[in-house]
Design a protein around this motif. Structure first.
Motif, PDB file in Angstrom:
ATOM      1  N   ASP A   9       0.868  -1.202  -0.076  1.00  0.00           N
ATOM      2  CA  ASP A   9       0.154   0.171   0.104  1.00  0.00           C
ATOM      3  C   ASP A   9       1.039   1.311  -0.144  1.00  0.00           C
ATOM      4  O   ASP A   9       0.379   2.379   0.212  1.00  0.00           O
ATOM      5  CB  ASP A   9      -1.036  -0.015   1.183  1.00  0.00           C
ATOM      6  N   ARG A  18      -4.788   8.139  -2.368  1.00  0.00           N
ATOM      7  CA  ARG A  18      -5.062   8.775  -0.830  1.00  0.00           C
ATOM      8  C   ARG A  18      -4.757  10.113  -0.839  1.00  0.00           C
ATOM      9  O   ARG A  18      -4.806  10.626   0.287  1.00  0.00           O
ATOM     10  CB  ARG A  18      -4.037   7.867   0.324  1.00  0.00           C
ATOM     11  N   GLU A  31     -15.680   4.312  -8.911  1.00  0.00           N
ATOM     12  CA  GLU A  31     -14.795   3.079  -9.171  1.00  0.00           C
ATOM     13  C   GLU A  31     -13.384   3.081  -9.709  1.00  0.00           C
ATOM     14  O   GLU A  31     -12.725   2.330  -9.344  1.00  0.00           O
ATOM     15  CB  GLU A  31     -15.694   2.174 -10.095  1.00  0.00           C
ATOM     16  N   LYS A  51     -10.331   2.353  -8.022  1.00  0.00           N
ATOM     17  CA  LYS A  51      -9.963   2.934  -6.867  1.00  0.00           C
ATOM     18  C   LYS A  51     -10.100   2.036  -5.477  1.00  0.00           C
ATOM     19  O   LYS A  51      -9.396   2.429  -4.580  1.00  0.00           O
ATOM     20  CB  LYS A  51     -11.210   3.983  -6.752  1.00  0.00           C
ATOM     21  N   HIS A  52     -10.899   0.999  -5.463  1.00  0.00           N
ATOM     22  CA  HIS A  52     -11.019   0.090  -4.172  1.00  0.00           C
ATOM     23  C   HIS A  52     -10.648  -1.161  -4.260  1.00  0.00           C
ATOM     24  O   HIS A  52     -11.402  -2.112  -4.216  1.00  0.00           O
ATOM     25  CB  HIS A  52     -12.695   0.233  -4.070  1.00  0.00           C
ATOM     26  N   SER A  53      -9.264  -1.191  -4.485  1.00  0.00           N
ATOM     27  CA  SER A  53      -8.652  -2.563  -4.984  1.00  0.00           C
ATOM     28  C   SER A  53      -7.307  -2.749  -4.296  1.00  0.00           C
ATOM     29  O   SER A  53      -6.570  -1.951  -4.504  1.00  0.00           O
ATOM     30  CB  SER A  53      -8.664  -2.831  -6.486  1.00  0.00           C
ATOM     31  N   THR A  54      -6.941  -3.736  -4.054  1.00  0.00           N
ATOM     32  CA  THR A  54      -5.456  -4.256  -3.856  1.00  0.00           C
ATOM     33  C   THR A  54      -5.088  -5.490  -4.590  1.00  0.00           C
ATOM     34  O   THR A  54      -3.819  -6.030  -4.311  1.00  0.00           O
ATOM     35  CB  THR A  54      -5.552  -4.731  -2.323  1.00  0.00           C
ATOM     36  N   VAL A  65     -15.128  -6.357 -10.059  1.00  0.00           N
ATOM     37  CA  VAL A  65     -14.606  -4.969 -10.237  1.00  0.00           C
ATOM     38  C   VAL A  65     -14.400  -4.638 -11.857  1.00  0.00           C
ATOM     39  O   VAL A  65     -14.511  -3.587 -12.208  1.00  0.00           O
ATOM     40  CB  VAL A  65     -13.104  -4.969  -9.623  1.00  0.00           C
TER      41      VAL A  65
END
Length: 145
Positions: A9, A18, A31, A51-54, A65
């Motif tokens: 991260d 961020r 998204e 945007k919301h993924s690792t 996704v």
């Protein structure tokens, strides 16, 4: 890095998401996030990330996704075309170091191409002028439908 590993991260794309690192933002919705590549292979080289993924690569991404991500890629690609009028557009995505991946956060490259203009090497060109990137980002953003 191999195709397998742990998401870091602290990668630059996570920092951009961020708000900890600057970028020339092109587009954002719930998204996806699109911004100019600071080491462009061509004028208008734009990146699109979830945007919301690792997920570090396409192989790791949750299939749920992918529909919104690829629609975001298409939307930004259309705006790049409308803004810059290239002869063609290359859309690429790398998985693992052997493929050329250098940032381990899933991302797509949108690279406008013009006949007779050589393509720069991935990750090896010089850093672009931030003012020029901002202008390009604004031109492309103005064409987002």
């Amino acid at each position: 890095m191999s195709l397998d590993g742990t998401y870091d991260d602290g990668n630059i794309f996570a920092k951009i998401l961020r708000g900890e690192a600057p970028c020339a933002k092109v587009f954002e919705d719930g998204e996806v996030f699109a911004f100019m590549d600071v080491f462009p292979q061509a004028k208008g080289h734009t990146l699109v990330i979830p945007k919301h993924s690792t997920a570090r690569n396409l192989l790791e991404e949750d299939p749920l996704v992918l529909p919104s991500l690829i629609l975001g890629v298409q939307r930004v690609t259309r705006a790049v075309r409308a803004a810059l009028n290239p002869d063609g557009i290359m859309v690429s995505q790398f998985n693992g170091v052997a493929s050329g991946q250098t940032i381990y956060h899933l991302h797509f490259h949108i690279i406008p191409r013009w006949t007779g203009v050589a393509l720069g090497r991935h990750g090896e060109g010089g850093m672009a002028d931030p003012v020029e990137l901002k202008v390009l980002a604004e031109q492309i953003a103005a064409k987002i439908a």
